[in-house]
Design an enzyme around this catalytic site. Structure first.
Site, short mmCIF file in Angstrom:
data_model
loop_
_atom_site.label_atom_id
_atom_site.label_comp_id
_atom_site.label_asym_id
_atom_site.label_seq_id
_atom_site.Cartn_x
_atom_site.Cartn_y
_atom_site.Cartn_z
N ARG A 1 0.86 -1.29 -0.12
CA ARG A 1 0.08 0.05 -0.08
C ARG A 1 0.85 1.27 -0.05
NH1 ARG A 1 -2.68 -3.74 2.91
NH2 ARG A 1 -4.83 -4.30 2.21
N HIS B 1 -0.87 -2.92 -4.37
CA HIS B 1 -0.42 -3.76 -5.41
C HIS B 1 -0.42 -3.44 -6.70
CE1 HIS B 1 0.13 -6.68 -2.19
NE2 HIS B 1 -0.99 -7.24 -2.31
N HIS C 1 2.75 -13.21 -5.35
CA HIS C 1 1.87 -13.02 -4.30
C HIS C 1 1.40 -14.88 -4.34
CE1 HIS C 1 -1.58 -12.03 -1.82
NE2 HIS C 1 -1.07 -10.57 -2.04
N ASP D 1 -1.94 -9.75 8.19
CA ASP D 1 -1.90 -9.16 6.92
C ASP D 1 -0.90 -7.83 7.51
OD1 ASP D 1 -1.80 -8.08 4.79
OD2 ASP D 1 -3.90 -7.59 4.57
N GLU E 1 5.01 -12.43 1.44
CA GLU E 1 5.25 -11.43 0.18
C GLU E 1 6.38 -10.78 0.62
OE1 GLU E 1 1.69 -9.17 -0.40
OE2 GLU E 1 0.70 -10.71 0.57
C1 GLA Z 1 -1.97 -8.35 0.30
C2 GLA Z 1 -2.55 -7.22 1.21
C3 GLA Z 1 -3.69 -7.78 1.55
C4 GLA Z 1 -4.68 -8.08 0.62
C5 GLA Z 1 -3.93 -8.97 -0.24
C6 GLA Z 1 -4.72 -9.60 -1.38
O1 GLA Z 1 -1.41 -9.39 1.07
O2 GLA Z 1 -1.58 -6.81 2.12
O3 GLA Z 1 -4.47 -6.66 2.38
O4 GLA Z 1 -5.07 -7.34 -0.58
O5 GLA Z 1 -2.88 -8.90 -0.62
O6 GLA Z 1 -6.02 -9.84 -1.29
#
Ligand code: GLA
Length: 362
Positions: A89, A114, A184, A256, A318
């Site tokens: 982000r 992304h 991813h 996350d 990731e």
């Molecule tokens: C990343 C983001 C998550 C989500 C996934 C895809 O991991 O951090 O918040 O957007 O991608 O769903």
């Protein structure tokens, strides 16, 4: 050699259907059993499947995938895709570059995510080299693509190793810009479609993580993992962490979050393992951060190979720069200037759990 010259049928690839505009999507197969067999799509330079011999001797596909180009293009989940130009982000989709404000696409609660609404995972990449164990795909992203300045030439090389896969990401630009590429893939070491990864164990080489606001943007500063459900310094069960109920976990509906990795250079940064199939995945990278994403938003709405994916059916690890780096000088730099080459390495090494000790009771 150009993409058109490469005969993927001879090399063990195949047709994966068509894009909405009629262009063909190719599936490229790398490797040979009993070693790892990887299939990659030129759509999104996507890891479509990765079949390995699990620790119990059974061969399984350990990454989640969709069954058609349309399913990839309709899905918001980035399954196996190459993410760019900017993975993760950027708050409000705005940052200052050489004194000028840049505005990039926002499609995630007002933030850039992304690469924007039409990220690199949705593009048809060009296959420029292909052997039995390697494929090199490239993509030209024009100046202004999703708001990012500069023409960016990106490339990903996939290489099947004796015990896994290496990805090498590269990019050059003709004007100053920012770049952060990753893959991813969602892993399930019990096999894609085998249920959740709650009983998998995870270890991450990090003492700190990056707490986030309700829209997933780092609050600023790092927090110690010690004493929290984010503590994977020693291997810990994923299901226990995602059901812990602390505010940071509730905000993200699971984990996350970006982990602040120890060390530098290509090093092992995470280990995922399944007691059920006795399988272990080691992630190696040269990147400073690792977004650990426990599949929180998988909701059963996207058709998948072998059924559908529900919450927690896979975990994405990731490797990347920290989220929001273009706005946070204290997080390092995401800048790429003309004459420079961006490079990042990501490796997945798979095998039997061996000496890995499971701590929690069954
Ligand atoms: C990343 C983001 C998550 C989500 C996934 C895809 O991991 O951090 O918040 O957007 O991608 O769903």
């Amino acid at each position: 050699m150009t993409g058109a010259d490469v005969n993927v049928h001879i090399m063990g690839g195949g047709d994966f259907g068509t894009m909405p505009d009629g262009r063909r999507v190719r599936r490229i197969t790398l490797g040979e059993a009993p070693g790892p067999v990887l299939t990659v799509l030129d759509l999104g330079a996507t890891v479509h499947s990765l079949e390995v011999t699990c620790g119990d001797g059974v061969r399984r596909n350990v990454v989640l995938g969709h069954a058609s180009p349309a399913d990839y293009l309709d899905s918001p989940h980035y399954l196996g895709g190459t993410i760019g130009r900017y993975a993760n982000r950027i708050a409000g989709g705005r940052f200052v570059l050489d004194g000028r404000e840049v505005r990039v696409g926002t499609h995630d609660r007002g933030n850039h995510l992304h690469g924007g609404p039409d990220g690199f995972n949705r593009r048809l990449w060009q296959l420029v080299e292909h052997s039995e164990t390697q494929a090199h795909l490239v993509l030209r992203s024009p100046d202004g693509d999703q708001g990012f300045p500069g023409t960016l030439d990106a490339g990903v090389r996939f290489e099947v190793l004796g015990d896994g896969v290496r990805m090498t990401f590269e990019a050059t630009t003709d004007a100053p810009t920012v770049v952060n590429l990753t893959n991813h893939a969602y892993f399930n070491l019990d096999g894609a479609g085998a249920g959740t990864v709650d009983d998998h164990h995870l270890a991450v080489e990090a003492d700190e993580y990056t707490p986030v606001d309700p829209t997933g943007i780092p609050l600023g500063g790092h927090a110690a993992v010690a004493g929290s459900p984010f503590d994977f310094r020693a291997q810990a069960r994923i299901g226990s962490a995602v059901r812990s109920g602390v505010e940071q976990v509730a905000r993200a509906r699971g984990i996350d979050h970006n982990y602040v990795l120890r060390g530098e250079g290509v090093r092992r940064v995470a280990t995922l393992s399944s007691r059920r199939t006795q399988t272990r995945l080691d992630v190696h990278t040269d990147q400073p951060g690792l977004q650990v994403y426990t599949g929180n938003f998988l909701d059963g709405s996207s058709p998948a190979v072998g059924g559908t994916h529900r919450q927690g059916d896979g975990i994405a690890l990731e490797a990347q720069l920290f989220p929001d780096t273009p706005r946070r000088p204290d997080f390092g730099s995401a800048m790429l200037r003309p004459g420079e080459t961006y490079r990042a390495t990501l490796e997945w090494r798979l095998g039997a759990v061996g000496s890995f000790q499971f701590q929690d009771p069954e």
